[in-house]
Scaffold this motif. Structure first.
Motif, PDB file in Angstrom:
ATOM      1  N   VAL A 184       0.857  -1.180   0.000  1.00 39.97           N
ATOM      2  CA  VAL A 184       0.000   0.000   0.000  1.00 39.97           C
ATOM      3  C   VAL A 184       0.892   1.228   0.000  1.00 39.97           C
ATOM      4  O   VAL A 184       1.853   1.309   0.785  1.00 39.97           O
ATOM      5  N   ALA A 216      -8.239  -2.248   1.260  1.00 36.14           N
ATOM      6  CA  ALA A 216      -7.286  -2.291   0.139  1.00 36.14           C
ATOM      7  C   ALA A 216      -7.367  -3.629  -0.586  1.00 36.14           C
ATOM      8  O   ALA A 216      -7.270  -3.698  -1.827  1.00 36.14           O
ATOM      9  N   ILE A 238      -2.118   0.316  -4.863  1.00 38.50           N
ATOM     10  CA  ILE A 238      -2.284  -0.908  -4.080  1.00 38.50           C
ATOM     11  C   ILE A 238      -1.818  -2.055  -4.959  1.00 38.50           C
ATOM     12  O   ILE A 238      -2.263  -2.185  -6.107  1.00 38.50           O
TER      13      ILE A 238
END
Length: 520
Positions: free
Chosen positions: A11, A50, A87
């Protein structure tokens, strides 16, 4: 059936994670559980979010609307670390007896108020374009996005998922997804959305479309009426032409019959009278010409016959005598000239011999030519009189021929004039012929009127047909999508009905899988 295993997640500038943060998710037999422990607000829930949006994008959130998805991403982007965030999820895919390590990557770039997203699937370090385009179908077949919240959820939500009031609905939805019913509902909702959008567009253009359609229907009505009128006028014209032909034939037959009864002579009476008067005038003129020709003074000589022949013979004899006398005188003058010329050149004896010879020759010539004193006057040449006499005879013959021709024509005209019937004898014939002629004139006028009406109707029909073609073309061009949408709406309604029946029968056939509502 493919199998996927999470191996890592990365991330960058997303939620509480600034710059790039990497988390290894690989497990082994001795390390089968990964525990993520952190304080509240440290990013545990952000990691689950995410994972969801990294795998599914907009489909990974509950609503599935693009605007909600963009708002969520923009809310999680860090504004203190630039305009770029991403991501990356590492996966191990077991499929077809083989194993692949892939990386699913989503990147976002903020440009003013817009959000640009880039998605890629990387296989063995290289982006696989085919896999990237087919990713939604691939991941949806393994784990449908509608069920992702049953597998990826925060521990705090366990109680909410186990709520007896909510759990049956969750299980029902999960069952429908596994059976494919969720797709049926989505398709039904999409069809309703299509119907609503088409309804709005049709509502905006319905007035204009209806106006154009009414105008087209009016033109079609006019075209139909004019076509019928054109056919009627054409048929009536053919009937009128037939009536005219019959009237003309009747008149011709009657005229032919009437002419045998004296109508021709009556119709030609004026011409016959005029010819008779003209023949009489020519006969009188021919008589005058004959009298004038007969008054020629030289013409009585033609009646002398043998006396005139003797006159011509005597005139010819007198002519020869005069010629012989003139010739003898000319010979004497010639002899004198010769003797005068010879007297100076030849002896006297020779000259005398020549004179004697010339005298014998002159005497012989005089005796061989008959000479006498002329009996007729020298100016009475019969050749001159013969020319005048010939012309006088020719004039008399022409006058007699003209008189004979005029008299014959006069006799014929008087005979034809005598054959002309009186007007009262032809009253009935003339009356019936007038009636038939009037019938022909009336029929001709009717045909002319119908022809004019046919021309006018044809012009109007062509004009309306042109307008109708233009209106149809304009309607097809300007509103062709409307007819397609109308058919599409009808098909959408039938499809929704079919999907509803299919869903009911599918649930009925899967009775043993029905969800029970008596959870303890």
């Amino acid at each position: 059936m493919a199998k996927i295993t999470f191996s890592s997640i990365s991330v960058e500038n997303f939620g509480p994670f600034r710059e790039r943060q990497f988390l290894d998710l690989s497990v082994s037999s001795s390390r089968s559980v990964i525990l993520v422990k952190a304080l509240n607000g440290s990013g545990k829930t952000t990691l689950l979010t995410a994972l969801q949006i990294g795998l599914y994008g907009a489909k990974g959130i509950g609503s599935g609307r693009r605007t909600d998805y963009e708002q969520l991403v923009q809310a999680l982007q860090r504004t203190d670390a630039g305009d770029h965030s991403s991501i990356s999820i590492g996966l191990i895919v077991d499929m077809g007896g083989g194993r692949k390590e892939i990386t699913v990557r989503r990147e976002w770039t903020r440009q003013r108020s817009a959000l640009n997203e880039t998605f890629s699937v990387i296989v063995d370090g290289t982006e696989d374009m085919d896999f990237t385009h087919a990713w939604d179908d691939f991941i949806g077949a393994i784990l449908p996005p509608e069920l992702v919240h049953l597998f990826l959820f925060d521990g705090e939500k366990i109680e909410a998922l186990a709520n007896p009031e909510r759990l049956p609905e969750l299980l029902r939805r999960a069952t429908e997804v596994f059976l494919g019913i969720g797709g049926i509902d989505v398709l039904g909702n999409d069809l309703r959305a299509v119907e609503r959008r088409a309804g709005l567009r049709n509502k905006e253009s319905s007035a204009e479309y209806q106006s154009e359609k009414n105008a087209l229907l009016d033109l079609e009505s006019q075209q139909k009426a004019l076509s019928q009128k054109h056919a009627n006028v054409l048929q009536e014209q053919a009937s009128a032409q037939n009536t005219l032909d019959q009237a003309r034939l009747s008149l011709e037959r009657y005229v032919a019959e009437a002419r045998r009864d004296g109508l021709t002579a009556y119709e030609q009476a004026a011409s016959i009278k005029s010819k008779a008067e003209s023949a009489n005038k020519r006969a009188n003129a021919a008589r005058s010409d004959l009298a004038e020709a007969m008054s020629d003074a030289v013409l009585p000589l033609a009646w002398l016959h043998k006396l005139w022949d003797r006159y011509e013979n005597e005139w010819e004899t007198d002519g020869r005598s005069r010629h012989a006398k003139l010739l003898s005188e000319e010979f004497k003058r010639r002899d004198r000239r010769l003797l005068t010329a010879l007297s100076k050149q030849v002896p006297g004896t020779s000259l005398e011999a020549v004179r004697s010879l010339l005298k014998r020759d002159l005497d012989q010539t005089t005796r061989s030519t008959q000479t006498r004193k002329p009996l007729l006057a020298p100016d009475g040449d019969p050749a001159d009189v013969a020319i005048r006499l010939k012309h006088a005879r020719l004039g008399v013959r022409e006058a007699i021929t003209s008189l004979d021709s005029a008299q014959r024509e006069l006799v014929q005209s008087e005979r034809a004039l005598g054959e002309v019937p009186a007007e009262e004898q032809l009253t009935e014939i003339l009356s019936r012929m007038h009636e038939k002629s009037h019938a022909v004139a009336t029929a001709e006028q009717h045909v002319m009127q119908l022809s004019a009406s046919l021309i006018e109707t044809t012009a109007s029909l062509n004009y309306v047909q042109t307008r109708l073609n233009a209106a149809q073309s304009r309607l097809n061009i300007d509103f062709r999508d409307r007819s397609i949408e109308a058919k599409g709406l009808e098909a959408a309604m039938r499809a929704r009905q079919a999907l509803s029946v299919f869903k009911g029968r599918l649930l009925a056939s899967k009775g043993p899988l029905a969800v029970r509502h008596d959870y303890r």
